[in-house]
Design a protein around this motif. Structure first.
Motif, PDB file in Angstrom:
ATOM      1  N   VAL A  72       0.840  -1.203   0.000  1.00 48.91           N
ATOM      2  CA  VAL A  72       0.000   0.000   0.000  1.00 48.91           C
ATOM      3  C   VAL A  72       0.872   1.251   0.000  1.00 48.91           C
ATOM      4  CG1 VAL A  72      -1.622   1.360   1.380  1.00 48.91           C
ATOM      5  CG2 VAL A  72      -1.992  -1.098   1.086  1.00 48.91           C
ATOM      6  N   MET A  73       1.905   1.262   0.844  1.00 51.05           N
ATOM      7  CA  MET A  73       2.784   2.430   0.924  1.00 51.05           C
ATOM      8  C   MET A  73       3.589   2.605  -0.358  1.00 51.05           C
ATOM      9  SD  MET A  73       4.132   2.516   4.880  1.00 51.05           S
ATOM     10  CE  MET A  73       4.670   0.802   4.941  1.00 51.05           C
ATOM     11  N   ILE A  74       4.090   1.508  -0.934  1.00 48.76           N
ATOM     12  CA  ILE A  74       4.853   1.606  -2.176  1.00 48.76           C
ATOM     13  C   ILE A  74       3.961   2.101  -3.316  1.00 48.76           C
ATOM     14  CG2 ILE A  74       6.070   0.258  -3.929  1.00 48.76           C
ATOM     15  CD1 ILE A  74       7.170  -1.487  -1.697  1.00 48.76           C
ATOM     16  N   GLY A  75       2.716   1.604  -3.364  1.00 55.54           N
ATOM     17  CA  GLY A  75       1.782   2.067  -4.388  1.00 55.54           C
ATOM     18  C   GLY A  75       1.468   3.551  -4.249  1.00 55.54           C
ATOM     19  N   GLY A  76       1.276   3.993  -3.016  1.00 56.69           N
ATOM     20  CA  GLY A  76       1.028   5.417  -2.792  1.00 56.69           C
ATOM     21  C   GLY A  76       2.214   6.270  -3.189  1.00 56.69           C
ATOM     22  N   LEU A  77       3.422   5.808  -2.864  1.00 58.93           N
ATOM     23  CA  LEU A  77       4.633   6.546  -3.240  1.00 58.93           C
ATOM     24  C   LEU A  77       4.764   6.641  -4.747  1.00 58.93           C
ATOM     25  CD1 LEU A  77       7.346   7.884  -2.587  1.00 58.93           C
ATOM     26  CD2 LEU A  77       8.356   5.595  -2.467  1.00 58.93           C
ATOM     27  N   LEU A  78       4.481   5.554  -5.457  1.00 60.35           N
ATOM     28  CA  LEU A  78       4.572   5.566  -6.914  1.00 60.35           C
ATOM     29  C   LEU A  78       3.586   6.555  -7.521  1.00 60.35           C
ATOM     30  CD1 LEU A  78       5.711   4.369  -9.529  1.00 60.35           C
ATOM     31  CD2 LEU A  78       3.981   2.569  -9.376  1.00 60.35           C
ATOM     32  N   GLY A  79       2.359   6.573  -7.003  1.00 61.66           N
ATOM     33  CA  GLY A  79       1.365   7.521  -7.509  1.00 61.66           C
ATOM     34  C   GLY A  79       1.785   8.961  -7.301  1.00 61.66           C
ATOM     35  N   ILE A  80       2.342   9.268  -6.146  1.00 63.54           N
ATOM     36  CA  ILE A  80       2.787  10.637  -5.854  1.00 63.54           C
ATOM     37  C   ILE A  80       3.968  11.014  -6.743  1.00 63.54           C
ATOM     38  CG2 ILE A  80       3.827  12.098  -4.072  1.00 63.54           C
ATOM     39  CD1 ILE A  80       2.099  10.599  -2.040  1.00 63.54           C
TER      40      ILE A  80
END
Length: 504
Positions: free
Chosen positions: A130-138
């Motif tokens: 979840v955190m890696i996905g959020g970082l990628l989106g940002i």
């Protein structure tokens, strides 16, 4: 033994009754009894019993709060309560449930029960993705959003660490105290981020009528804001609270130094190019994941007493994995201008046509192998079509080796520092905002040190400085020339451009 307990209880009861009748007389009598050798043992036993009762009541309140859904971190945010509850026992390693235990009671990941181990791993893995996905989106959204992310994380970490040293009972009597925490955070951010924005956007801030006074007098304004905070702090000192107030003042400045100042360098990395933010951050993430995996399956040898569940197997496995990951990931990122181009516009995103003159470390370069190494490789891989005389790589890959070694060997000490910090206040995590991981600080403890090192490394070995920039010329002209000279300068520039056949 029973008589001794009875006597202690009787003494405590009589003391309590006397306090209700006459508080001043009771206090004086207690001091006299304490100094008297004849009753020293009884009074000491009564005092110890009272402390135990207070500690038990505190712990019961926390357990009750936790049962009602209140965060265990919030329930124990008062450092004074934590210290009172730990008077009756020495420091000991924090066990897997946040309670103190002896060194022998620590259960390594590899030795935990199968159900518990895999359940925790599943929660941790899910939230990691979840955190890696959020970082990628940002990251894809643009540089400005990455800057906002760092500021939000910095503020969350600041709040978590500040709350550890807060005493809610005393803050009710000192309303200025909590305001001071956030005032000094605002003042520090105003100074640090103002410096960065002025440096990066000189062509804009020094030609804007509204922004130019703030840019010209930025440091003086920052100084006035800080000294105003000091004056307000002194004016709000209260008799009987001096020690607490000064300890809070020092606590605030310590957190500002460790958290805010270090995160400021991470933002500077973003302005130099997203690769200088993303690569160091991913190296720490890779090292953390690899250490967990190797420790999960093979960890048998404890690494450091401050963090009993860390093992040598996890440490060495993570070192090897991080170096390999950094070598290939740095080559991948070096292919994209969006990653290596410095930030020049807040509107830049992954959809923008980002172009710049790349730093030489992002250009493929051929290196001649030492003859002995080439011969050894030809012996190991006897393939005639591969001569093993030269190798073409990105110079950034060589720099990634240094970054990977730091992320694997030195940056973990940021985590060990945080572990010692938590042990000092007898807490397991800084918070519980990320299931399976703890608080924001538990995930950022190594990132701050890594970000600072990356900035220093870039400035020392990679960055190119000394070239004339438009922003620097505009600043010199605006601050050093009068109106007539500026008009003449514009006329001369226009005349030169027209002479070169360039339409203005």
């Amino acid at each position: 033994m029973a008589k001794s307990k009875k006597k202690s209880s009787s003494t405590g009861s009589n003391s309590s009754s006397s306090a209700n009748n006459n508080n001043n007389s009771s206090s004086n009598q207690a001091n006299t009894d304490w100094d008297s050798e004849s009753s020293n043992s009884a009074v000491a036993s009564a005092a110890l019993s009272a402390v135990k009762e207070s500690a038990a009541a505190t712990l019961n309140r926390r357990r009750g709060s936790h049962a009602n859904g209140v965060s265990s971190h919030n329930a124990s945010s008062s450092a004074s309560d934590v210290l009172v509850a730990s008077i009756d026992r020495p420091e000991a390693p924090v066990g897997s449930h946040g309670k103190s235990s002896s060194k022998g009671d620590v259960t390594l990941l590899v030795d935990e029960t199968k159900n518990k181990k895999w359940a925790n791993a599943a929660v941790r893995t899910m939230w990691t993705f979840v955190m890696i996905g959020g970082l990628l989106g940002i990251l894809l959204a643009g540089h400005a959003w990455v800057v906002i992310l760092v500021v939000v994380l910095q503020t969350a970490v600041y709040k978590e660490v500040i709350l550890i040293g807060v005493s809610p009972a005393r803050e009710k009597q000192l309303p200025w105290n909590r305001f001071a925490h956030w005032y000094f955070l605002f003042t520090t951010n105003y100074f640090l981020y103002g410096e960065t924005l002025i440096e990066r956007f000189k062509p804009y801030v020094f030609v804007d009528a509204f922004l130019m006074p703030f840019a010209t007098h930025h440091r003086f304004i920052s100084f006035c804001l800080y000294t105003s905070g000091v004056v307000l702090f002194v004016l709000n000192l209260r008799r009987g609270q001096y020690k607490f107030q000064f300890s809070q003042f020092g606590w605030t400045h310590m957190v500002l130094l460790i958290v805010v100042c270090q995160s400021h360098f991470i933002i500077n990395n973003i302005f130099e190019g997203l690769i200088w933010f993303l690569l160091p951050a991913c190296l720490v993430i890779c090292n953390d994941i690899a250490a967990y995996v190797f420790g999960f399956f093979f960890g048998r040898t404890p690494l450091i007493a401050l963090s009993p569940k860390k093992t040598w197997e996890g440490f060495l496995g993570a070192l090897f994995t991080t170096v390999i990951f950094g070598w290939f990931f740095s080559a991948f990122l070096s292919q994209f201008p969006y990653m290596y181009c410095p930030m020049r516009d807040f509107r830049t995103s992954s959809m923008s046509d980002t172009q710049c003159t790349p730093n030489s470390v992002f250009l493929p370069t051929s290196y001649r192998l030492p003859p002995m190494l080439g011969a050894f490789l030809r012996f190991i891989v006897p393939v005639s079509i591969i001569p093993f005389r030269t190798v073409t790589i990105y110079p950034m890959q060589l720099h990634s080796l240094t970054l990977s070694l730091f992320a694997s060997i030195v940056a973990p000490f940021g985590g060990f520092f945080a572990s010692g910090f938590k042990r000092a206040f007898n807490i397991k995590d800084f918070g519980d905002s990320i299931p399976g991981h703890g608080g924001i600080t538990d995930r950022m403890d190594c990132q701050f040190m890594m970000g600072l090192f990356s900035y220093m490394y870039f400035r020392s070995f990679v960055g190119v400085y000394g070239a004339t920039s438009v922003g620097g010329l505009v600043e010199m002209a605006v601050q050093g020339l009068g109106e007539k000279d500026l008009i003449e300068l514009v006329g001369r520039l226009r005349e030169y451009l027209e002479g070169q056949g360039i339409d203005v």
